[in-house]
Design an enzyme around this catalytic site. Structure first.
Site, mmCIF file in Angstrom:
data_model
loop_
_atom_site.group_PDB
_atom_site.id
_atom_site.type_symbol
_atom_site.label_atom_id
_atom_site.label_comp_id
_atom_site.label_asym_id
_atom_site.label_seq_id
_atom_site.Cartn_x
_atom_site.Cartn_y
_atom_site.Cartn_z
ATOM 1 N N SER A 180 0.815 -1.214 0.000
ATOM 2 C CA SER A 180 0.000 0.000 0.000
ATOM 3 C C SER A 180 0.846 1.260 0.000
ATOM 4 O O SER A 180 0.455 2.282 -0.569
ATOM 5 C CB SER A 180 -0.951 0.001 1.205
ATOM 6 N N ASP B 276 1.212 -1.068 7.588
ATOM 7 C CA ASP B 276 2.582 -1.472 7.854
ATOM 8 C C ASP B 276 3.469 -1.169 6.650
ATOM 9 O O ASP B 276 3.015 -0.661 5.628
ATOM 10 C CB ASP B 276 2.658 -2.957 8.251
ATOM 11 N N GLU C 196 6.320 -2.570 3.872
ATOM 12 C CA GLU C 196 6.810 -3.768 3.184
ATOM 13 C C GLU C 196 7.875 -3.346 2.178
ATOM 14 O O GLU C 196 7.631 -2.468 1.354
ATOM 15 C CB GLU C 196 5.664 -4.489 2.476
ATOM 16 N N LYS D 77 4.992 -1.467 12.195
ATOM 17 C CA LYS D 77 5.511 -2.788 11.857
ATOM 18 C C LYS D 77 6.128 -2.735 10.469
ATOM 19 O O LYS D 77 5.640 -2.014 9.593
ATOM 20 C CB LYS D 77 4.388 -3.823 11.891
ATOM 21 N N GLU E 192 -11.212 -30.342 -3.881
ATOM 22 C CA GLU E 192 -11.148 -30.786 -2.483
ATOM 23 C C GLU E 192 -12.235 -30.128 -1.641
ATOM 24 O O GLU E 192 -12.832 -30.771 -0.769
ATOM 25 C CB GLU E 192 -9.771 -30.477 -1.898
ATOM 26 N N LYS F 180 -15.115 -31.902 0.662
ATOM 27 C CA LYS F 180 -15.309 -31.632 2.088
ATOM 28 C C LYS F 180 -16.754 -31.213 2.362
ATOM 29 O O LYS F 180 -17.360 -31.616 3.357
ATOM 30 C CB LYS F 180 -14.353 -30.536 2.553
#
Length: 256
Positions: A41, A52, A54, A78, A149, A153
């Site tokens: 972002s 945060d 990155e 962070k 799958e 399930k």
């Protein structure tokens, strides 16, 4: 007011931290540093007050190992810094897998903090290199490895429970259905929070996707029969969608 975790921060403050981190990376890795950039972002200019940080740190190709990630909280913010050798990053950028619509955006656009040898344009070229067959193979892997799958399930739950797993399955159907739509259009979603809403804006969606997507976004996940009916409808839609676009779900009985 004291706040635990992320605190309100301006974009300028966040960019200043990015530059401080970049400076420290150059101290730690020295002449091995090929490029440093910001993604997510912050690179798009859509970061909010609690977003945060990155970043990429790209190292020159050498015999030394270089594939690690630093992730930490400094209190009010962070950060995550992925340290990769250039050849590793170029290989990752050129690879298509099931979550490509969400994970590969950083390879196409970065906010460059240091790139004297124009590595990031090379990274974008690598990200643009996959062929139609590469995307087709990734779609097949999601259809078989995930959606097939999930429907199994769901049918096990219909046969004997537990119904408590159904809300998660509905969210998985919506998430991976959105990935299939993104792969089909080679569309990159802006952020994880927008995967399903943005998928709803793309054409050629499998029949039944919209109902599951809207049910998940609204949090209407309490009625077991509604979830099972909607997910079965989406599976039927995926089978027809796959046939229409020549995406294989089934192969010969034993393919090797």
């Amino acid at each position: 007011m004291h706040m635990n975790g992320p605190e309100n921060m301006t974009r300028d403050e966040r960019l200043r931290i990015c530059r401080d981190i970049a400076s420290r990376l150059r101290e730690v890795y020295g002449e091995r540093v090929l490029a440093i950039g910001v993604y997510g972002s912050v690179s798009r200019g859509t970061d909010g007050p609690f977003s945060d940080i990155e970043m990429f740190c790209v190292l020159r190709e050498s015999g030394e190992a270089a594939d690690c990630s630093y992730e930490w909280s400094a209190g009010p913010w962070k950060a995550e810094v992925n340290v990769r050798r250039a050849d590793i990053m170029l290989g990752e950028a050129a690879t298509v897998e099931g979550s490509w619509p969400l994970t590969h955006g950083p390879y196409f656009s970065q906010l460059s903090l240091y790139d004297p040898q124009a590595f990031f344009p090379r990274l974008k070229e690598a990200a643009e290199s996959p062929t139609a067959e590469d995307f087709k193979r990734a779609i097949h892997e999601v259809l078989v490895g995930e959606m097939y799958e999930f429907i199994g399930k769901l049918r096990n739950i219909r046969h004997g429970g537990p119904h408590t797993y159904l809300p998660y399955l509905a969210m998985a159907f919506a998430q991976y259905g959105a990935m299939l739509i993104g792969l089909h259009h080679r569309h990159r979603y802006s952020t994880g929070a927008m995967v399903v809403p943005e998928a709803l804006t793309l054409p050629h969606r499998p029949d039944g996707f919209d109902a599951v997507a809207r049910m998940v976004m609204a949090g209407e996940l309490a009625d077991a029969s509604t979830i099972m009916s909607a997910c079965e409808h989406l599976w039927d839609g995926l089978v027809r969608w796959s046939a229409e676009h020549d995406y294989a779900i089934h192969t010969r009985r034993i393919p090797f």
